[in-house]
Design a protein around this motif. Structure first.
Motif, PDB file in Angstrom:
ATOM      1  N   ALA A 432      -1.100   7.014  -4.247  1.00 56.02           N
ATOM      2  CA  ALA A 432      -2.171   7.945  -4.526  1.00 56.02           C
ATOM      3  C   ALA A 432      -1.893  10.055  -3.384  1.00 56.02           C
ATOM      4  CB  ALA A 432      -2.989   7.646  -4.440  1.00 56.02           C
ATOM      5  N   GLU A 433      -2.252   9.219  -2.791  1.00 58.66           N
ATOM      6  CA  GLU A 433      -1.902   9.798  -1.438  1.00 58.66           C
ATOM      7  C   GLU A 433      -1.248  10.967  -1.621  1.00 58.66           C
ATOM      8  OE1 GLU A 433      -3.094   8.805   2.718  1.00 58.66           O
ATOM      9  OE2 GLU A 433      -4.709   7.301   1.691  1.00 58.66           O
ATOM     10  N   ILE A 434       0.222  10.147  -0.647  1.00 59.85           N
ATOM     11  CA  ILE A 434       1.705  10.530  -0.860  1.00 59.85           C
ATOM     12  C   ILE A 434       1.940  11.575  -2.359  1.00 59.85           C
ATOM     13  CG2 ILE A 434       3.782  10.425  -0.860  1.00 59.85           C
ATOM     14  CD1 ILE A 434       3.466   9.642   1.792  1.00 59.85           C
ATOM     15  N   GLY A 438       2.998  15.578  -2.714  1.00 59.68           N
ATOM     16  CA  GLY A 438       4.258  16.023  -2.883  1.00 59.68           C
ATOM     17  C   GLY A 438       5.874  15.228  -1.667  1.00 59.68           C
ATOM     18  N   ALA A 439       5.101  14.941  -0.471  1.00 58.11           N
ATOM     19  CA  ALA A 439       6.137  14.219   0.104  1.00 58.11           C
ATOM     20  C   ALA A 439       6.326  13.293   0.505  1.00 58.11           C
ATOM     21  CB  ALA A 439       4.697  14.127   1.904  1.00 58.11           C
ATOM     22  N   ILE A 440       6.661  12.797  -0.570  1.00 56.65           N
ATOM     23  CA  ILE A 440       7.591  11.384  -1.210  1.00 56.65           C
ATOM     24  C   ILE A 440       8.063  11.639  -2.235  1.00 56.65           C
ATOM     25  CG2 ILE A 440       7.674   9.821  -1.879  1.00 56.65           C
ATOM     26  CD1 ILE A 440       7.353   8.102   1.110  1.00 56.65           C
ATOM     27  N   ASN A 441       9.557  11.639  -2.849  1.00 61.06           N
ATOM     28  CA  ASN A 441       9.607  11.763  -3.982  1.00 61.06           C
ATOM     29  C   ASN A 441      10.026  10.091  -4.574  1.00 61.06           C
ATOM     30  OD1 ASN A 441      12.275  11.101  -6.012  1.00 61.06           O
ATOM     31  ND2 ASN A 441      12.816  13.071  -5.506  1.00 61.06           N
ATOM     32  N   LEU A 442       9.058  10.113  -5.756  1.00 59.55           N
ATOM     33  CA  LEU A 442       9.622   8.723  -5.834  1.00 59.55           C
ATOM     34  C   LEU A 442       9.615   7.885  -6.681  1.00 59.55           C
ATOM     35  CD1 LEU A 442       5.941   8.658  -8.029  1.00 59.55           C
ATOM     36  CD2 LEU A 442       6.015   7.872  -6.118  1.00 59.55           C
ATOM     37  N   ARG A 500       6.445   2.184   3.110  1.00 59.24           N
ATOM     38  CA  ARG A 500       8.118   3.097   3.671  1.00 59.24           C
ATOM     39  C   ARG A 500       6.462   5.050   4.059  1.00 59.24           C
ATOM     40  NH1 ARG A 500      12.656   3.925   2.596  1.00 59.24           N
ATOM     41  NH2 ARG A 500      13.987   1.878   2.821  1.00 59.24           N
ATOM     42  N   CYS A 501       6.012   4.235   3.006  1.00 61.26           N
ATOM     43  CA  CYS A 501       4.291   5.143   2.936  1.00 61.26           C
ATOM     44  C   CYS A 501       3.974   6.283   4.151  1.00 61.26           C
ATOM     45  CB  CYS A 501       3.664   5.212   1.592  1.00 61.26           C
ATOM     46  SG  CYS A 501       4.684   5.729  -0.008  1.00 61.26           S
ATOM     47  N   SER A 502       3.899   4.890   5.094  1.00 59.48           N
ATOM     48  CA  SER A 502       3.174   5.484   6.188  1.00 59.48           C
ATOM     49  C   SER A 502       3.686   5.783   7.423  1.00 59.48           C
ATOM     50  CB  SER A 502       2.272   3.805   6.591  1.00 59.48           C
ATOM     51  OG  SER A 502       3.168   2.829   6.359  1.00 59.48           O
ATOM     52  N   ALA A 503       5.755   5.011   6.579  1.00 59.66           N
ATOM     53  CA  ALA A 503       6.254   6.178   7.665  1.00 59.66           C
ATOM     54  C   ALA A 503       6.341   7.820   7.381  1.00 59.66           C
ATOM     55  CB  ALA A 503       7.886   5.251   7.561  1.00 59.66           C
ATOM     56  N   ALA A 504       6.025   8.209   6.165  1.00 59.19           N
ATOM     57  CA  ALA A 504       6.255   8.957   5.642  1.00 59.19           C
ATOM     58  C   ALA A 504       4.609  10.106   6.125  1.00 59.19           C
ATOM     59  CB  ALA A 504       6.938   8.764   4.272  1.00 59.19           C
ATOM     60  N   LYS A 505       4.101   9.511   6.126  1.00 59.35           N
ATOM     61  CA  LYS A 505       2.112   9.983   6.548  1.00 59.35           C
ATOM     62  C   LYS A 505       2.115  10.889   7.810  1.00 59.35           C
ATOM     63  CE  LYS A 505      -0.005   7.044   2.536  1.00 59.35           C
ATOM     64  NZ  LYS A 505      -0.904   6.143   2.932  1.00 59.35           N
TER      65      LYS A 505
END
Ligand SMILES: *Cc1c(COP(=O)(O)O)cnc(C)c1O
Length: 505
Positions: A432-434, A438-442, A500-505
């Protein structure tokens, strides 16, 4: 008096000496037998302990390199070839026998099918034709399939590689029915009107390929939109046929799908049968994996109308768990089926006595002349397990899909992307956060998660695109897949997704 036979071994012009005869049989059958038993044991070990292996693992360069050498001139021992198999081939298969394999739509095979393959290979029957029991076994499968699909005794069937080939053959049969047998000589451009065919947008790509290969071109295939359940919209089908008739085309072929490749949807078969009858079109069903759902009391009612098809293409190697490859085409009217393929040629003359008897032959029902004994592994599978057990396994894959769907719905970080009709679940990971930032393309995220899963060896789902969104697609086909395998896959999706999401945050 008869002339004495000349001994070719004495003929110096042939350059052969007295004891020159060579064959490929072993010189020492005892040693060969021991080696054979070892090979059988290794495969039984493989199947018994499959669960302890990774589903899939990347192929090391050293193994690839062993298959990039020059053509061998000198013999090598069977034992060393077998060792290469064990070291460099067996561990690096596609993984579809493994319970954790859920990608594409692939069957798991069975130990019984494996043994049947060995027996068939030992007999080495060429089942293109002739009066032989292996062809009779194939006819038994035809009779069984008539029974399963409530087809008349006049129906014919033939084994082929897979549904891609069976769909192509169905188009060719329908073409001959629409244009008459002269089309085989004159070609499709001899038709007064251009022929058009119909299938849903959800149909497998091989339906379009069949139109291409049959010479009509893919543009002659109209792709009918689907409804919210991914089934063919039959009002749109009627309208498309009407439009084509008014424009001077000749509609000739409608392909319904029973078990769509993306989501496992079943087209409204009865309605399509009605339309095909009204419009004098051939009603074909691509039932690649779904058709054998007839063996499951839970799936069979969903297939209502399948018994009205002019032809059904399906694979024993998917839900039927038969070893690859074992595709099948069933045609309601054997005469129409033969009209598309049988050809009188002198060297295939039929007799009433001897090996050349037993007409019609399988080669009269398709383009293959030389062909192997696919019927045997299919016969063994049906004979040994029976349709009740195979049907239970089909139901089980659907129950597992329902279980997975429930898990997906309950997980806030997972999103179900399509309804679950049978055994296919399409979903994606979303944070949800990511996604808010829009920091990551789903699409990229889910593609990466699937690749992570593959490389981890924990599970192998595949991907597809549902309404423009990349989906993790889990197709549960394999009889070995159990709840544990589903849980392992799900946990891994959540873990890789989070990482992957925490790496992108
Ligand atoms: C698998 C599949 C095909 C292709 O069958 P092959 O045996 O791979 O040639 C066609 N249609 C559907 C719906 C499928 O699932």
């Amino acid at each position: 008096m008869d002339k004495p036979l000349t001994d070719p071994q004495m003929d110096p012009s042939l350059g052969r000496s007295q004891d020159a005869h060579q064959s490929l049989d072993p010189e020492d059958w005892g040693a060969f037998r021991a080696q054979s038993h070892q090979m059988l044991d290794d495969m039984l070990d493989f199947l018994e302990h499959l669960r302890d292996r990774p589903v899939w693992q990347p192929i090391p360069q050293s193994s690839r390199a062993k298959f990039q050498v020059s053509l061998p001139q000198q013999p090598q021992s069977l034992a060393s070839a077998h060792q290469t198999f064990m070291q460099d081939i067996l561990p690096y298969g596609p993984g579809n026998s493994h319970p954790g394999f859920m990608g594409w739509v692939q069957g798991g095979g069975s130990p019984v099918g494996m043994l049947a393959e060995m027996l068939a290979a030992g007999l080495n029957a060429n089942t293109g034709g002739r009066d032989q029991m292996p062809v009779e076994v194939e006819r038994q499968i035809v009779r069984w399939m008539r029974e399963l699909f409530c087809f008349p005794d006049s129906a014919s069937g033939v084994f082929v590689t897979g549904t891609s080939m069976a769909n192509l053959m169905a188009v060719l049969v329908a073409r001959t029915v629409a244009l008459g047998k002269t089309v085989r000589k004159e070609g499709v451009w001899s038709a007064e009107k251009q022929l058009t065919a119909y299938t849903s947008v959800e149909a497998h790509g091989c339906v379009a390929q069949a139109m291409d290969l049959a010479g009509f071109g893919t543009a002659a295939l109209r792709r009918i939109p689907s409804n919210e359940a991914f089934q063919m919209d039959t009002d749109a089908l009627r309208a498309a046929i009407q439009t084509d008739r008014e424009a001077g085309f000749q509609p000739f072929f409608i392909a319904g799908t029973a078990g769509s490749v993306d989501v496992g949807a079943i087209d409204p078969l009865n309605e399509i049968a009605d339309i095909a009858a009204q419009e004098s079109c051939w009603f074909h069903i691509d039932g690649a994996f779904g058709a054998l759902g007839m063996m499951s009391p839970h799936v069979a009612p969903l297939l209502k109308g399948i018994e009205r098809a002019d032809s059904i293409a399906f694979d024993f190697h998917k839900w039927g768990q038969v070893q690859y490859d074992a595709g099948f085409l069933l045609v309601r009217d054997s005469t129409l089926h033969m009209d598309a393929f049988a050809a009188p040629v002198a060297y295939l003359r039929r007799e009433t006595r001897g090996v050349a008897g037993g007409s019609p032959w399988p080669c009269d029902f398709g383009p293959d002349l030389s062909r192997g004994f696919r019927a045997l592994k299919t016969w063994f599978t049906l004979q040994v397990y029976g349709t009740e057990k195979l049907g239970t396994i089909i139901s089980q894959t659907c129950h597992l899909a329902k279980y997975l769907k429930q898990q997906v719905i309950q997980q806030p970080s997972l999103e179900l992307l399509a309804p679950v009709a049978l055994n296919v679940v399409c979903f994606r990971y979303r944070d949800a956060e990511i996604s808010d930032t829009g920091a990551i393309n789903l699409d990229d995220l889910n593609r990466d998660i699937v690749a992570d899963l593959h490389e981890s060896g924990l599970a192998v789902p595949s991907t597809t695109t549902i309404k423009g969104q990349l989906a993790i697609r889990v197709a549960i086909v394999n009889h070995r897949t159990d709840q544990r395998a589903i849980d392992t896959m799900l946990h891994a999706v959540l873990q890789f997704g989070q990482a992957r999401c925490s790496a992108a945050k």
